[in-house]
Design an enzyme around this catalytic site. Sequence first.
Site, PDB file in Angstrom:
ATOM      1  NE  ARG A  88       5.640 -14.684  21.950  1.00 43.04           N
ATOM      2  CZ  ARG A  88       4.410 -14.694  21.721  1.00 43.04           C
ATOM      3  NH1 ARG A  88       4.311 -14.247  20.393  1.00 43.04           N
ATOM      4  NH2 ARG A  88       3.424 -14.891  22.275  1.00 43.04           N
ATOM      5  NE  ARG A 127      -6.656 -10.929  22.944  1.00 41.50           N
ATOM      6  CZ  ARG A 127      -5.382 -10.887  22.649  1.00 41.50           C
ATOM      7  NH1 ARG A 127      -4.610 -10.460  21.884  1.00 41.50           N
ATOM      8  NH2 ARG A 127      -4.363 -11.787  23.674  1.00 41.50           N
ATOM      9  NE  ARG A 162      -5.208 -15.262  22.233  1.00 40.30           N
ATOM     10  CZ  ARG A 162      -4.236 -14.595  22.030  1.00 40.30           C
ATOM     11  NH1 ARG A 162      -4.288 -13.804  21.155  1.00 40.30           N
ATOM     12  NH2 ARG A 162      -3.026 -14.810  22.536  1.00 40.30           N
TER      13      ARG A 162
HETATM   14  P1  AP5 Z   1       0.136 -14.549  20.318  1.00 44.17           P
HETATM   15  O1  AP5 Z   1      -1.113 -14.803  19.850  1.00 44.17           O
HETATM   16  O2  AP5 Z   1       1.295 -14.265  19.527  1.00 44.17           O
HETATM   17  O3  AP5 Z   1      -0.227 -13.622  21.759  1.00 44.17           O
HETATM   18  P2  AP5 Z   1       0.661 -12.602  22.142  1.00 44.17           P
HETATM   19  O4  AP5 Z   1       1.911 -12.160  21.809  1.00 44.17           O
HETATM   20  O5  AP5 Z   1       0.522 -12.774  23.452  1.00 44.17           O
HETATM   21  O6  AP5 Z   1      -0.095 -11.478  21.611  1.00 44.17           O
HETATM   22  P3  AP5 Z   1      -1.247 -11.043  21.603  1.00 44.17           P
HETATM   23  O7  AP5 Z   1      -2.100 -11.621  20.634  1.00 44.17           O
HETATM   24  O8  AP5 Z   1      -2.056 -11.453  22.887  1.00 44.17           O
HETATM   25  O9  AP5 Z   1      -1.556  -9.447  21.604  1.00 44.17           O
HETATM   26  P4  AP5 Z   1      -1.285  -8.343  20.630  1.00 44.17           P
HETATM   27  O10 AP5 Z   1      -0.087  -7.560  20.755  1.00 44.17           O
HETATM   28  O11 AP5 Z   1      -1.384  -8.765  19.290  1.00 44.17           O
HETATM   29  O12 AP5 Z   1      -2.303  -7.415  20.771  1.00 44.17           O
HETATM   30  P5  AP5 Z   1      -3.851  -7.272  20.127  1.00 44.17           P
HETATM   31  O13 AP5 Z   1      -3.667  -6.204  18.845  1.00 44.17           O
HETATM   32  O14 AP5 Z   1      -4.754  -8.532  20.141  1.00 44.17           O
HETATM   33  O15 AP5 Z   1       1.034 -15.960  21.173  1.00 44.17           O
HETATM   34  C1  AP5 Z   1      -0.417 -16.923  21.990  1.00 44.17           C
HETATM   35  C2  AP5 Z   1       0.735 -18.209  22.480  1.00 44.17           C
HETATM   36  O16 AP5 Z   1       1.191 -18.832  21.223  1.00 44.17           O
HETATM   37  C3  AP5 Z   1       1.823 -17.732  23.255  1.00 44.17           C
HETATM   38  O17 AP5 Z   1       1.691 -17.621  24.479  1.00 44.17           O
HETATM   39  C4  AP5 Z   1       2.718 -19.130  22.959  1.00 44.17           C
HETATM   40  O18 AP5 Z   1       2.086 -20.249  23.569  1.00 44.17           O
HETATM   41  C5  AP5 Z   1       2.687 -19.129  21.486  1.00 44.17           C
HETATM   42  N1  AP5 Z   1       3.325 -18.555  20.619  1.00 44.17           N
HETATM   43  C6  AP5 Z   1       3.197 -17.595  19.558  1.00 44.17           C
HETATM   44  N2  AP5 Z   1       4.156 -17.294  18.983  1.00 44.17           N
HETATM   45  C7  AP5 Z   1       5.131 -17.791  19.444  1.00 44.17           C
HETATM   46  C8  AP5 Z   1       6.569 -18.018  19.182  1.00 44.17           C
HETATM   47  N3  AP5 Z   1       7.218 -17.329  18.300  1.00 44.17           N
HETATM   48  N4  AP5 Z   1       7.415 -19.050  19.959  1.00 44.17           N
HETATM   49  C9  AP5 Z   1       6.740 -19.676  20.991  1.00 44.17           C
HETATM   50  N5  AP5 Z   1       5.342 -19.590  21.382  1.00 44.17           N
HETATM   51  C10 AP5 Z   1       4.856 -19.014  20.350  1.00 44.17           C
HETATM   52  O19 AP5 Z   1      -4.692  -6.347  21.267  1.00 44.17           O
HETATM   53  C11 AP5 Z   1      -5.019  -6.853  22.597  1.00 44.17           C
HETATM   54  C12 AP5 Z   1      -6.458  -5.980  22.988  1.00 44.17           C
HETATM   55  O20 AP5 Z   1      -6.300  -4.635  23.078  1.00 44.17           O
HETATM   56  C13 AP5 Z   1      -7.449  -6.315  21.653  1.00 44.17           C
HETATM   57  O21 AP5 Z   1      -8.932  -6.464  22.526  1.00 44.17           O
HETATM   58  C14 AP5 Z   1      -7.540  -5.065  21.258  1.00 44.17           C
HETATM   59  O22 AP5 Z   1      -8.911  -4.731  20.506  1.00 44.17           O
HETATM   60  C15 AP5 Z   1      -7.114  -3.972  22.251  1.00 44.17           C
HETATM   61  N6  AP5 Z   1      -6.269  -2.842  21.681  1.00 44.17           N
HETATM   62  C16 AP5 Z   1      -5.306  -2.893  20.865  1.00 44.17           C
HETATM   63  N7  AP5 Z   1      -4.782  -1.708  20.548  1.00 44.17           N
HETATM   64  C17 AP5 Z   1      -5.587  -0.892  21.290  1.00 44.17           C
HETATM   65  C18 AP5 Z   1      -5.665   0.493  21.518  1.00 44.17           C
HETATM   66  N8  AP5 Z   1      -4.867   1.504  20.782  1.00 44.17           N
HETATM   67  N9  AP5 Z   1      -6.324   0.937  22.366  1.00 44.17           N
HETATM   68  C19 AP5 Z   1      -7.378   0.384  22.897  1.00 44.17           C
HETATM   69  N10 AP5 Z   1      -7.431  -1.115  22.833  1.00 44.17           N
HETATM   70  C20 AP5 Z   1      -6.619  -1.717  22.126  1.00 44.17           C
END
Ligand code: AP5
Length: 215
Positions: A88, A127, A162
Amino acid sequence: MKIILLGAPGAGKGTVAKQLTAIDGSVQISTGDILRGAVQAGTELGKEAEGYMKRGDLVPDSLIMGIMEKRLQEPDCQKGFLLDGFPRTIPQAEALKGLLVKLGINFDKVINIDVPRDVIFDRLCTRRTCSNTACQAIYNVKSMPPKKEGVCDKCGSPIVQRADETEEAISHRLDTYNEKTAPLIGFYEKEGLLKTITGTSSEAVVAEIKKSLGI
Ligand code: AP5
Protein backbone atom coordinates in the site's frame (compact mmCIF):
# COMPACT_ATOMS: atom_id res chain seq x y z
CA MET A 1 -1.38 -17.57 -9.86
CA LYS A 2 0.72 -15.15 -7.82
CA ILE A 3 -0.54 -11.63 -8.31
CA ILE A 4 -0.90 -8.28 -6.58
CA LEU A 5 -4.22 -6.46 -6.95
CA LEU A 6 -3.79 -2.70 -6.89
CA GLY A 7 -6.61 -0.18 -6.98
CA ALA A 8 -8.37 2.48 -4.93
CA PRO A 9 -10.69 1.50 -2.07
CA GLY A 10 -13.88 0.24 -3.74
CA ALA A 11 -12.23 -0.55 -7.08
CA GLY A 12 -13.45 -4.12 -6.61
CA LYS A 13 -10.20 -5.85 -5.53
CA GLY A 14 -11.95 -8.08 -3.00
CA THR A 15 -14.81 -8.93 -5.37
CA VAL A 16 -12.45 -9.85 -8.21
CA ALA A 17 -10.10 -11.78 -5.86
CA LYS A 18 -12.96 -13.99 -4.66
CA GLN A 19 -13.79 -14.88 -8.29
CA LEU A 20 -10.14 -15.59 -9.15
CA THR A 21 -9.52 -17.94 -6.21
CA ALA A 22 -12.18 -20.25 -7.64
CA ILE A 23 -10.05 -20.78 -10.78
CA ASP A 24 -6.97 -22.53 -9.38
CA GLY A 25 -7.24 -22.61 -5.60
CA SER A 26 -4.92 -19.64 -5.07
CA VAL A 27 -5.65 -17.92 -1.75
CA GLN A 28 -6.87 -14.35 -1.30
CA ILE A 29 -4.72 -12.51 1.23
CA SER A 30 -6.48 -9.30 2.22
CA THR A 31 -4.63 -7.24 4.83
CA GLY A 32 -7.90 -5.36 5.44
CA ASP A 33 -9.74 -8.63 6.26
CA ILE A 34 -6.86 -9.78 8.52
CA LEU A 35 -6.91 -6.46 10.39
CA ARG A 36 -10.72 -6.40 10.74
CA GLY A 37 -10.54 -9.97 12.11
CA ALA A 38 -7.95 -8.83 14.67
CA VAL A 39 -10.08 -5.82 15.70
CA GLN A 40 -13.13 -8.06 16.19
CA ALA A 41 -11.10 -10.60 18.18
CA GLY A 42 -9.66 -7.80 20.36
CA THR A 43 -6.04 -8.92 19.86
CA GLU A 44 -3.05 -6.62 20.48
CA LEU A 45 -2.74 -6.14 16.70
CA GLY A 46 -6.43 -5.24 16.49
CA LYS A 47 -6.17 -2.73 19.36
CA GLU A 48 -3.22 -1.06 17.67
CA ALA A 49 -4.84 -0.98 14.21
CA GLU A 50 -8.40 0.04 15.10
CA GLY A 51 -7.93 3.82 15.40
CA TYR A 52 -6.03 4.11 12.13
CA MET A 53 -8.65 2.08 10.29
CA LYS A 54 -11.66 4.01 11.63
CA ARG A 55 -10.11 7.30 10.48
CA GLY A 56 -9.24 5.88 7.06
CA ASP A 57 -5.49 6.15 7.73
CA LEU A 58 -3.01 3.43 6.85
CA VAL A 59 -1.78 1.15 9.62
CA PRO A 60 2.03 1.49 10.19
CA ASP A 61 4.19 -0.40 7.67
CA SER A 62 6.00 -2.33 10.43
CA LEU A 63 2.75 -3.95 11.64
CA ILE A 64 1.74 -4.92 8.10
CA MET A 65 5.12 -6.40 7.20
CA GLY A 66 5.05 -8.57 10.35
CA ILE A 67 1.64 -9.96 9.29
CA MET A 68 2.70 -10.59 5.69
CA GLU A 69 6.03 -12.22 6.48
CA LYS A 70 4.17 -14.88 8.50
CA ARG A 71 1.20 -15.21 6.15
CA LEU A 72 3.24 -15.80 2.99
CA GLN A 73 4.98 -18.75 4.65
CA GLU A 74 1.75 -20.59 5.45
CA PRO A 75 1.32 -23.82 3.44
CA ASP A 76 -1.84 -22.70 1.58
CA CYS A 77 0.21 -20.03 -0.24
CA GLN A 78 2.12 -22.67 -2.16
CA LYS A 79 -0.71 -23.06 -4.69
CA GLY A 80 -0.66 -19.33 -5.36
CA PHE A 81 -1.90 -16.10 -3.79
CA LEU A 82 -3.69 -12.88 -4.60
CA LEU A 83 -2.50 -9.95 -2.54
CA ASP A 84 -5.50 -7.66 -1.96
CA GLY A 85 -4.71 -4.33 -0.30
CA PHE A 86 -0.99 -4.99 0.06
CA PRO A 87 1.46 -3.43 -0.64
CA ARG A 88 0.00 0.00 0.00
CA THR A 89 3.09 2.23 0.24
CA ILE A 90 6.47 2.37 -1.49
CA PRO A 91 8.26 1.14 1.70
CA GLN A 92 5.87 -1.88 1.80
CA ALA A 93 6.60 -2.61 -1.89
CA GLU A 94 10.35 -2.39 -1.28
CA ALA A 95 10.07 -4.65 1.78
CA LEU A 96 7.91 -7.14 -0.15
CA LYS A 97 10.52 -7.30 -2.90
CA GLY A 98 13.19 -8.26 -0.33
CA LEU A 99 10.84 -10.73 1.39
CA LEU A 100 10.00 -12.53 -1.86
CA VAL A 101 13.70 -12.87 -2.69
CA LYS A 102 14.29 -14.27 0.82
CA LEU A 103 11.43 -16.77 0.43
CA GLY A 104 12.39 -17.67 -3.18
CA ILE A 105 9.00 -16.61 -4.57
CA ASN A 106 8.44 -14.98 -7.98
CA PHE A 107 5.12 -13.35 -8.70
CA ASP A 108 3.42 -13.14 -12.09
CA LYS A 109 1.87 -9.69 -12.37
CA VAL A 110 0.57 -6.58 -10.68
CA ILE A 111 -2.99 -5.85 -11.78
CA ASN A 112 -4.13 -2.26 -11.36
CA ILE A 113 -7.94 -2.00 -11.40
CA ASP A 114 -8.84 1.52 -12.50
CA VAL A 115 -12.39 2.75 -11.73
CA PRO A 116 -13.65 6.39 -11.76
CA ARG A 117 -13.85 8.11 -8.35
CA ASP A 118 -17.60 8.87 -8.54
CA VAL A 119 -18.38 5.17 -9.14
CA ILE A 120 -16.10 4.21 -6.23
CA PHE A 121 -17.70 6.67 -3.81
CA ASP A 122 -21.16 5.35 -4.60
CA ARG A 123 -20.03 1.71 -4.23
CA LEU A 124 -18.43 2.30 -0.83
CA CYS A 125 -21.48 4.08 0.57
CA THR A 126 -23.66 1.10 -0.44
CA ARG A 127 -21.27 -1.79 0.37
CA ARG A 128 -22.19 -4.29 3.08
CA THR A 129 -19.90 -7.01 4.48
CA CYS A 130 -20.54 -10.28 6.32
CA SER A 131 -19.80 -9.77 10.04
CA ASN A 132 -18.35 -13.29 10.37
CA THR A 133 -14.55 -12.78 10.21
CA ALA A 134 -14.06 -16.24 8.73
CA CYS A 135 -16.39 -15.32 5.84
CA GLN A 136 -16.29 -11.54 5.14
CA ALA A 137 -18.38 -11.98 1.96
CA ILE A 138 -18.95 -8.69 0.13
CA TYR A 139 -22.39 -7.36 -0.88
CA ASN A 140 -23.81 -4.14 -2.24
CA VAL A 141 -27.32 -2.90 -1.52
CA LYS A 142 -27.60 -1.70 -5.14
CA SER A 143 -25.57 -4.07 -7.31
CA MET A 144 -25.12 -7.29 -5.26
CA PRO A 145 -27.74 -7.57 -2.50
CA PRO A 146 -27.94 -10.77 -0.44
CA LYS A 147 -30.92 -13.05 -1.15
CA LYS A 148 -32.40 -12.26 2.29
CA GLU A 149 -31.99 -8.68 3.49
CA GLY A 150 -29.29 -8.32 6.17
CA VAL A 151 -28.25 -12.01 6.12
CA CYS A 152 -25.17 -13.51 4.47
CA ASP A 153 -26.01 -15.98 1.66
CA LYS A 154 -22.91 -18.03 2.46
CA CYS A 155 -22.89 -18.44 6.25
CA GLY A 156 -26.16 -16.92 7.54
CA SER A 157 -24.41 -14.30 9.74
CA PRO A 158 -25.66 -10.68 9.85
CA ILE A 159 -24.24 -8.39 7.18
CA VAL A 160 -23.07 -4.97 8.33
CA GLN A 161 -21.62 -1.68 7.15
CA ARG A 162 -17.88 -1.41 7.92
CA ALA A 163 -16.73 1.06 10.60
CA ASP A 164 -14.67 2.95 7.96
CA GLU A 165 -17.67 3.38 5.66
CA THR A 166 -18.73 6.89 6.79
CA GLU A 167 -18.60 9.60 4.07
CA GLU A 168 -15.78 11.36 5.94
CA ALA A 169 -13.65 8.21 6.28
CA ILE A 170 -14.31 7.19 2.66
CA SER A 171 -13.09 10.60 1.42
CA HIS A 172 -10.03 10.33 3.63
CA ARG A 173 -9.27 6.79 2.38
CA LEU A 174 -9.46 7.98 -1.24
CA ASP A 175 -7.09 10.88 -0.48
CA THR A 176 -4.72 8.52 1.35
CA TYR A 177 -4.82 6.20 -1.67
CA ASN A 178 -3.87 9.06 -4.04
CA GLU A 179 -1.03 10.21 -1.82
CA LYS A 180 0.48 6.94 -0.59
CA THR A 181 -0.67 4.05 -2.81
CA ALA A 182 -1.06 5.47 -6.33
CA PRO A 183 2.77 5.93 -6.60
CA LEU A 184 2.99 2.10 -6.67
CA ILE A 185 1.63 2.22 -10.23
CA GLY A 186 4.87 3.89 -11.40
CA PHE A 187 6.95 1.61 -9.16
CA TYR A 188 5.61 -1.58 -10.77
CA GLU A 189 5.56 -0.05 -14.25
CA LYS A 190 9.32 0.44 -13.93
CA GLU A 191 9.67 -3.19 -12.80
CA GLY A 192 7.85 -4.26 -16.00
CA LEU A 193 5.13 -6.06 -13.99
CA LEU A 194 2.14 -3.74 -14.32
CA LYS A 195 -1.10 -4.37 -16.19
CA THR A 196 -3.79 -1.70 -15.83
CA ILE A 197 -7.41 -2.72 -16.46
CA THR A 198 -9.98 0.04 -16.76
CA GLY A 199 -13.57 -1.02 -16.28
CA THR A 200 -16.52 -1.26 -13.97
CA SER A 201 -17.63 -4.83 -14.73
CA SER A 202 -15.97 -7.43 -12.46
CA GLU A 203 -16.57 -10.17 -15.06
CA ALA A 204 -14.71 -8.11 -17.69
CA VAL A 205 -11.86 -7.42 -15.23
CA VAL A 206 -11.56 -11.15 -14.39
CA ALA A 207 -11.55 -12.04 -18.11
CA GLU A 208 -8.77 -9.48 -18.78
CA ILE A 209 -6.70 -10.82 -15.87
CA LYS A 210 -7.05 -14.40 -17.15
CA LYS A 211 -6.02 -13.27 -20.62
CA SER A 212 -2.96 -11.42 -19.34
CA LEU A 213 -1.89 -14.49 -17.32
CA GLY A 214 -2.53 -16.82 -20.27
CA ILE A 215 -5.08 -18.99 -18.38
P1 AP5 B 1 -9.08 -2.69 2.92
O1 AP5 B 1 -10.00 -3.66 3.53
O2 AP5 B 1 -7.97 -3.20 2.05
O3 AP5 B 1 -9.94 -1.66 2.15
P2 AP5 B 1 -9.69 -0.92 0.77
O4 AP5 B 1 -8.43 -1.00 0.03
O5 AP5 B 1 -10.07 0.43 1.18
O6 AP5 B 1 -10.48 -1.73 -0.20
P3 AP5 B 1 -11.91 -2.07 -0.07
O7 AP5 B 1 -12.08 -3.36 0.67
O8 AP5 B 1 -12.65 -0.87 0.51
O9 AP5 B 1 -12.37 -2.15 -1.59
P4 AP5 B 1 -12.21 -3.27 -2.71
O10 AP5 B 1 -11.39 -2.70 -3.81
O11 AP5 B 1 -11.82 -4.58 -2.15
O12 AP5 B 1 -13.70 -3.29 -3.22
P5 AP5 B 1 -14.86 -4.38 -3.03
O13 AP5 B 1 -14.60 -5.57 -3.85
O14 AP5 B 1 -15.18 -4.56 -1.57
O15 AP5 B 1 -8.39 -1.78 4.03
C1 AP5 B 1 -9.13 -1.21 5.09
C2 AP5 B 1 -8.18 -0.47 6.02
O16 AP5 B 1 -7.22 -1.39 6.59
C3 AP5 B 1 -7.31 0.62 5.39
O17 AP5 B 1 -7.99 1.86 5.30
C4 AP5 B 1 -6.11 0.66 6.36
O18 AP5 B 1 -6.40 1.35 7.52
C5 AP5 B 1 -5.92 -0.80 6.70
N1 AP5 B 1 -4.98 -1.50 5.80
C6 AP5 B 1 -5.28 -2.57 4.99
N2 AP5 B 1 -4.19 -2.96 4.32
C7 AP5 B 1 -3.18 -2.13 4.68
C8 AP5 B 1 -1.81 -2.03 4.30
N3 AP5 B 1 -1.25 -2.85 3.41
N4 AP5 B 1 -1.05 -1.05 4.87
C9 AP5 B 1 -1.57 -0.20 5.79
N5 AP5 B 1 -2.87 -0.24 6.20
C10 AP5 B 1 -3.68 -1.20 5.64
O19 AP5 B 1 -16.08 -3.60 -3.74
C11 AP5 B 1 -16.61 -2.41 -3.16
C12 AP5 B 1 -18.14 -2.41 -3.32
O20 AP5 B 1 -18.45 -2.30 -4.71
C13 AP5 B 1 -18.85 -3.69 -2.83
O21 AP5 B 1 -20.09 -3.33 -2.29
C14 AP5 B 1 -19.06 -4.51 -4.09
O22 AP5 B 1 -20.18 -5.34 -3.97
C15 AP5 B 1 -19.24 -3.43 -5.13
N6 AP5 B 1 -18.73 -3.81 -6.44
C16 AP5 B 1 -17.51 -4.38 -6.68
N7 AP5 B 1 -17.37 -4.60 -8.01
C17 AP5 B 1 -18.54 -4.11 -8.58
C18 AP5 B 1 -18.99 -4.03 -9.93
N8 AP5 B 1 -18.25 -4.48 -10.94
N9 AP5 B 1 -20.19 -3.46 -10.17
C19 AP5 B 1 -20.95 -2.99 -9.16
N10 AP5 B 1 -20.59 -3.06 -7.85
C20 AP5 B 1 -19.39 -3.61 -7.57
